[in-house]
Design a protein around this motif. Structure first.
Motif, PDB file in Angstrom:
ATOM      1  N   ARG A 273       1.068  -1.174  -0.077  1.00 20.58           N
ATOM      2  CA  ARG A 273       0.227   0.097   0.048  1.00 20.58           C
ATOM      3  C   ARG A 273       0.859   1.363  -0.107  1.00 20.58           C
ATOM      4  NH1 ARG A 273      -4.014  -0.393   4.731  1.00 20.58           N
ATOM      5  NH2 ARG A 273      -3.839   2.059   4.554  1.00 20.58           N
ATOM      6  N   ARG A 274       0.379   2.369  -0.527  1.00 20.51           N
ATOM      7  CA  ARG A 274       0.946   3.684  -0.602  1.00 20.51           C
ATOM      8  C   ARG A 274       1.093   4.170   0.772  1.00 20.51           C
ATOM      9  NH1 ARG A 274      -0.619   7.876  -2.348  1.00 20.51           N
ATOM     10  NH2 ARG A 274      -2.919   7.594  -2.236  1.00 20.51           N
ATOM     11  N   ALA A 275       2.638   4.472   1.202  1.00 19.88           N
ATOM     12  CA  ALA A 275       2.773   4.976   2.539  1.00 19.88           C
ATOM     13  C   ALA A 275       2.130   6.129   2.870  1.00 19.88           C
ATOM     14  CB  ALA A 275       4.199   5.176   2.740  1.00 19.88           C
ATOM     15  N   GLY A 276       1.824   7.145   1.644  1.00 17.71           N
ATOM     16  CA  GLY A 276       0.915   8.337   2.013  1.00 17.71           C
ATOM     17  C   GLY A 276      -0.292   8.041   2.596  1.00 17.71           C
ATOM     18  N   GLY A 277      -1.034   6.868   2.828  1.00 11.15           N
ATOM     19  CA  GLY A 277      -2.331   6.531   2.933  1.00 11.15           C
ATOM     20  C   GLY A 277      -2.067   5.922   4.501  1.00 11.15           C
ATOM     21  N   PHE A 278      -0.886   5.851   5.173  1.00 10.68           N
ATOM     22  CA  PHE A 278      -0.565   5.054   6.362  1.00 10.68           C
ATOM     23  C   PHE A 278      -1.472   6.054   7.478  1.00 10.68           C
ATOM     24  CE2 PHE A 278       3.036   1.768   5.582  1.00 10.68           C
ATOM     25  CZ  PHE A 278       2.090   1.258   4.555  1.00 10.68           C
ATOM     26  N   SER A 279      -1.880   5.616   8.538  1.00  9.93           N
ATOM     27  CA  SER A 279      -2.174   6.071   9.773  1.00  9.93           C
ATOM     28  C   SER A 279      -0.906   6.459  10.662  1.00  9.93           C
ATOM     29  CB  SER A 279      -2.947   5.300  10.707  1.00  9.93           C
ATOM     30  OG  SER A 279      -2.138   4.117  11.032  1.00  9.93           O
ATOM     31  N   LEU A 280      -0.795   7.255  11.496  1.00 10.02           N
ATOM     32  CA  LEU A 280       0.346   7.908  12.318  1.00 10.02           C
ATOM     33  C   LEU A 280       0.943   6.352  12.607  1.00 10.02           C
ATOM     34  CD1 LEU A 280       2.394   9.637  13.475  1.00 10.02           C
ATOM     35  CD2 LEU A 280       0.833  10.142  15.104  1.00 10.02           C
ATOM     36  N   GLY A 281       0.214   5.784  13.277  1.00  9.17           N
ATOM     37  CA  GLY A 281       0.750   4.432  13.996  1.00  9.17           C
ATOM     38  C   GLY A 281       1.558   3.557  12.907  1.00  9.17           C
ATOM     39  N   MET A 282       0.993   3.357  11.770  1.00 12.58           N
ATOM     40  CA  MET A 282       1.744   2.422  10.773  1.00 12.58           C
ATOM     41  C   MET A 282       2.791   3.175  10.235  1.00 12.58           C
ATOM     42  SD  MET A 282      -1.956   1.405   8.789  1.00 12.58           S
ATOM     43  CE  MET A 282      -1.289   0.842   7.295  1.00 12.58           C
ATOM     44  N   SER A 283       2.816   4.609  10.148  1.00 12.47           N
ATOM     45  CA  SER A 283       3.909   5.218   9.722  1.00 12.47           C
ATOM     46  C   SER A 283       5.205   5.031  10.629  1.00 12.47           C
ATOM     47  CB  SER A 283       3.826   6.781   9.718  1.00 12.47           C
ATOM     48  OG  SER A 283       2.810   7.055   8.625  1.00 12.47           O
ATOM     49  N   GLN A 284       4.711   5.100  12.054  1.00  7.82           N
ATOM     50  CA  GLN A 284       5.941   4.951  13.201  1.00  7.82           C
ATOM     51  C   GLN A 284       6.209   3.461  12.909  1.00  7.82           C
ATOM     52  OE1 GLN A 284       6.766   7.380  14.563  1.00  7.82           O
ATOM     53  NE2 GLN A 284       5.295   8.363  16.153  1.00  7.82           N
TER      54      GLN A 284
END
Length: 317
Positions: free
Chosen positions: A123-134
């Motif tokens: 999945r595109r990282a731009g659509g990640f939640s903050l938790g997923m980005s962490q």
């Protein structure tokens, strides 16, 4: 291991970091604490070679960052969870990082699994939640299987489940013998996560010690005593020089340790129902020790109508 000696950083007339020396050892989580503007982020950037110190130096595993041939294999870092091209997938983001440091491609899937992102790897990282980005940021830090790890505010914006996961993950990395250095404003979380602390204010070192020693030194300690004969015991303790705070059902004793209180109770035939050491919190210790390094404190509004907790911010001298 991280070793900083005399680190100093100026931006024009602003002194952001002032002759800062400290060390971070492997095998434990070391918390990096200080009010806003105390120089924590600047220090981390100098550790990673993103900013050059005006004076002093810092070494990672005995070398300056720029001397590391494949830096991701020695040190991993999470400074900004959103540092990723929004149109790249998590897998492709990690793949180009791996290629840049000659890390085997199989390592990408290993770290995605380690942080629980396998199911969303494409999945595109731009659509990640903050938790997923962490989690993606932590995966990037782990990519080269480094011995040194730096995390700047890794639990910002996370829910309790995410905070618990990151806490346990960092502690597990430390148990593996890695050096883990983490900056956070969540003092209650640092009290649970870090066994060692480096505390700074106005760009200078305030303290470096174990978390337990820091709290004990800053907040002192008292002993809580419960007994059906509080009046008798209070009189005896005062005669021996103890300082007391009395309530309806217990005493808080300062200036005397538990063994001595027990001895005095025995000498006076006093029955004890509780004799327990009371220590302050990391937050109390932090506020006490960094008070002179903070520009704004909790206090009354100019019109005197309300108390407000203002942001902890520091300005360089």
């Amino acid at each position: 291991m991280i070793e900083a000696h005399g680190l100093t950083k100026r931006y024009g007339k602003t002194l952001a970091v002032d002759d800062l020396s400290f060390s971070v050892s492997p095998g434990k989580v070391t918390g990096f604490l200080g009010p806003n503007g105390a120089g924590k982020s600047t220090t981390m950037r100098m550790i990673l070679g993103l900013d050059n110190p005006t004076a002093g130096h810092v070494r990672i595993a005995g070398k300056r960052y720029r001397e590391l041939r494949h830096p991701l294999r020695t040190v991993g870092a999470l400074l900004d969870a959103k540092w990723v091209h929004p149109n790249r997938s998590a897998r492709s983001h990690l793949a180009w990082m791996a290629k840049s440091n000659r890390i085997p491609t199989r390592r990408v899937d290993e770290v995605l699994e380690a942080v629980g992102l396998t199911s969303v790897a494409d999945r595109r990282a731009g659509g990640f939640s903050l938790g997923m980005s962490q989690r993606l940021g932590i995966a990037a830090a782990l990519l080269g299987d480094p011995e040194v790890l730096l995390f700047d505010e890794p639990v910002n914006g996370l829910d309790p489940e995410g905070i618990l996961w990151i806490r346990q993950f960092m502690q597990r990395l430390a148990r593996e013998g890695r050096t883990v250095f983490v900056s956070s404003h969540l003092l209650s979380e640092m009290a649970l996560t870090a066994s060692e602390l480096v505390v700074v204010g106005r760009g200078r070192l305030i303290a470096q010690s174990s978390t337990e020693e820091f709290v004990a030194r800053a907040s002192g300690s008292t002993v809580k005593v419960r007994s059906p004969q509080l009046d008798v015991l209070a009189k005896a303790l005062r005669a021996e020089g103890a300082e007391l705070t009395e309530t309806d059902d217990h005493l808080l004793v300062s200036g005397m340790d538990s063994p001595r209180i027990g001895e005095i109770a025995c000498q006076n035939a006093v029955v004890l129902h509780e004799l327990s050491q009371q220590r302050g919190s990391l937050e109390e210790a932090f506020m006490s020790i960094t008070g002179d390094a903070v520009e704004y404190h909790a206090g009354a509004e100019p019109d005197g109508t309300a108390d407000t907790a203002r942001a902890l911010t520091t300005t360089a001298p």
